[in-house]
Design a protein around this motif. Structure first.
Motif, mmCIF file in Angstrom:
data_model
loop_
_atom_site.group_PDB
_atom_site.id
_atom_site.type_symbol
_atom_site.label_atom_id
_atom_site.label_comp_id
_atom_site.label_asym_id
_atom_site.label_seq_id
_atom_site.Cartn_x
_atom_site.Cartn_y
_atom_site.Cartn_z
ATOM 1 N N TRP A 87 0.971 -1.158 0.085
ATOM 2 C CA TRP A 87 0.163 -0.130 -0.025
ATOM 3 C C TRP A 87 0.872 1.133 0.071
ATOM 4 O O TRP A 87 2.139 1.275 0.625
ATOM 5 C CB TRP A 87 -0.964 -0.155 1.150
ATOM 6 N N ASP A 88 0.491 2.308 -0.888
ATOM 7 C CA ASP A 88 1.186 3.393 -0.981
ATOM 8 C C ASP A 88 0.477 4.867 -0.302
ATOM 9 O O ASP A 88 -0.691 4.714 -0.501
ATOM 10 C CB ASP A 88 1.578 3.973 -2.329
ATOM 11 N N GLU A 89 1.378 5.715 0.055
ATOM 12 C CA GLU A 89 0.749 6.864 0.461
ATOM 13 C C GLU A 89 -0.154 7.672 -0.526
ATOM 14 O O GLU A 89 -1.194 8.436 -0.128
ATOM 15 C CB GLU A 89 1.778 7.988 0.953
ATOM 16 N N ASN A 90 -0.142 7.418 -1.704
ATOM 17 C CA ASN A 90 -1.031 8.265 -2.602
ATOM 18 C C ASN A 90 -2.363 7.450 -2.631
ATOM 19 O O ASN A 90 -3.173 8.084 -3.347
ATOM 20 C CB ASN A 90 -0.512 8.072 -4.002
ATOM 21 N N CYS A 91 -2.715 6.744 -1.734
ATOM 22 C CA CYS A 91 -4.277 6.309 -1.579
ATOM 23 C C CYS A 91 -4.943 7.398 -1.351
ATOM 24 O O CYS A 91 -4.696 8.506 -0.478
ATOM 25 C CB CYS A 91 -4.128 5.287 -0.006
ATOM 26 N N MET A 92 -6.434 7.383 -1.955
ATOM 27 C CA MET A 92 -7.240 8.502 -1.730
ATOM 28 C C MET A 92 -8.250 8.146 -0.504
ATOM 29 O O MET A 92 -9.279 8.818 -0.435
ATOM 30 C CB MET A 92 -7.799 9.015 -3.086
ATOM 31 N N GLY A 93 -8.161 7.095 0.008
ATOM 32 C CA GLY A 93 -9.153 6.695 0.867
ATOM 33 C C GLY A 93 -10.471 6.206 0.577
ATOM 34 O O GLY A 93 -11.544 6.263 1.374
ATOM 35 N N CYS A 94 -10.686 5.857 -0.897
ATOM 36 C CA CYS A 94 -11.714 5.343 -1.177
ATOM 37 C C CYS A 94 -12.490 4.083 -0.708
ATOM 38 O O CYS A 94 -13.581 3.766 -0.729
ATOM 39 C CB CYS A 94 -12.024 5.342 -2.795
ATOM 40 N N ARG A 95 -11.337 3.098 -0.190
ATOM 41 C CA ARG A 95 -11.876 1.981 0.319
ATOM 42 C C ARG A 95 -12.549 0.956 -0.544
ATOM 43 O O ARG A 95 -12.912 -0.077 -0.014
ATOM 44 C CB ARG A 95 -12.587 2.171 1.736
ATOM 45 N N PHE B 91 -6.166 11.158 9.689
ATOM 46 C CA PHE B 91 -5.582 10.931 8.098
ATOM 47 C C PHE B 91 -5.063 9.331 7.975
ATOM 48 O O PHE B 91 -3.987 8.984 7.900
ATOM 49 C CB PHE B 91 -4.424 11.684 7.457
ATOM 50 N N GLY B 92 -6.549 8.582 8.141
ATOM 51 C CA GLY B 92 -6.508 7.254 8.195
ATOM 52 C C GLY B 92 -5.633 6.652 7.056
ATOM 53 O O GLY B 92 -5.868 6.941 5.952
ATOM 54 N N ARG B 93 -4.904 5.440 7.244
ATOM 55 C CA ARG B 93 -4.288 4.550 6.081
ATOM 56 C C ARG B 93 -4.994 3.331 6.133
ATOM 57 O O ARG B 93 -5.849 2.952 6.990
ATOM 58 C CB ARG B 93 -2.943 4.327 6.451
ATOM 59 N N ILE B 94 -4.659 2.531 5.064
ATOM 60 C CA ILE B 94 -5.377 1.298 4.742
ATOM 61 C C ILE B 94 -4.390 0.655 5.154
ATOM 62 O O ILE B 94 -3.050 0.691 5.042
ATOM 63 C CB ILE B 94 -5.452 0.814 3.275
#
Ligand code: SF4
Ligand code: SF4
Length: 288
Positions: free
Chosen positions: A133-141, A160-163
């Motif tokens: 998983w990378d930081e460019n995640c936009m959190g869409c889940r 700023f939750g992460r997966i």
């Protein structure tokens, strides 16, 4: 609706919206770098696991997560799943063959549903095998609903939750080490190596120890194959393994549909990229 059917529908929905020379712990660890053209994986031999949970503690430590009290046996009173603070868990099953312990984590699918669902490529299948998983995640889940094993979890408690999910210790294996859980397992219940080698080792153990194992390797074919493979002395369906996932890689369920909605495919990523940008801007504002 069974989870399998649900996931097929969910993945289609996403399309709509989106567009034997094995040593104990590792197979040829000194050759890890030389073999990076092949995916790596981990063989979990449930007949060897004693439920000590050292793997859980080691995983937590190497990912800077809260370290569990592995002396606490009360955790075995219920079936646990990995979550955002515990990337791997060991469950206990009381059977007529005695206690059986099963470590679970991300399966690192050969063709992962989570990677196919991720529109900004924050989820990646690395050439070494881990799904990261990378930081460019936009959190869409979307990755969460597209995983047949219900593995990725979101840090809802964080601003700023992460997966969060097991990354097969990608950093460690990139530098020639074995995953932290494999390194510390005192019973050699975990074996790291190329998928081809651990698959051969699993077959060897099954056929060379008649009566010990059920003749099945979980993960060999499920959802197109996974990097974590399991062998067991007890039927997998009685150890909470999902046996109804089929052998088709989950991304294949979306392909036909995706090609039929080109306009949405073009527009939806742009929309999500916009959301991603706005989220970042908001983060900067708060940090100011
Ligand atoms: S188990 Fe789930 S999270 Fe892990 S690689 Fe497969 S689809 Fe992705
Ligand atoms: S460290 Fe090994 S023996 Fe202990 S619980 Fe984990 S897999 Fe089982």
């Amino acid at each position: 609706m069974k989870r399998r059917e649900f996931l097929k529908v969910a993945l289609s929905g996403l399309g709509l919206f989106a567009s034997s020379a094995i040593c104990s712990k590792t197979v040829f660890s000194s050759e890890i770098k030389a073999k990076t053209k092949e995916f790596f994986g981990v063989l979990v031999d449930t007949t060897r696991c004693i439920g000590c949970r050292t793997c859980e503690a080691s995983c937590a430590e190497s990912h800077s997560l809260p370290i569990p009290n592995i002396e606490d046996k009360s955790v075995f009173t219920k079936i646990r799943k990995p979550d955002e603070k515990t990337l791997t868990v060991v469950n206990r099953f009381l059977t007529e063959k005695g206690e059986i312990y099963v470590k679970i984590q991300c399966m690192h699918c050969n063709q992962p549903g989570c990677v196919a669902a991720c529109l900004v490529k924050a989820m990646k299948k690395r050439k070494e095998g881990p799904v990261t998983w990378d930081e460019n995640c936009m959190g869409c889940r979307y990755c969460m609903v597209s995983c047949p094993f219900d593995i990725p979890k979101f840090e809802y408690d964080e601003a700023f939750g992460r997966i969060m999910k097991c990354d097969m210790c990608y950093g460690r294996i990139s530098s020639g080490k074995v995953p932290a859980c494999v390194e510390v397992c005192p019973k050699e219940a975990l074996t790291f190596g190329t998928r081809r080698d651990i698959l051969n080792e699993a077959k060897k153990r099954i056929y060379q120890t008649p009566g010990l194992y059920v003749p099945y390797i979980y993960g060999e074919n499920e959802v197109g194959g996974t990097a974590f493979l399991y062998i067991s002395s007890y039927p997998f369906e009685k150890l909470n393994f999902q046996m109804d996932l089929g052998y088709t890689p989950y991304p294949e369920y979306t392909t036909g549909f995706l090609y039929s909605v080109p306009v949405i495919l073009i527009l939806w990523p742009a929309f999500l990229t916009g959301i991603h940008y706005l989220t970042k801007e908001r983060k900067k504002e708060i940090e100011r």
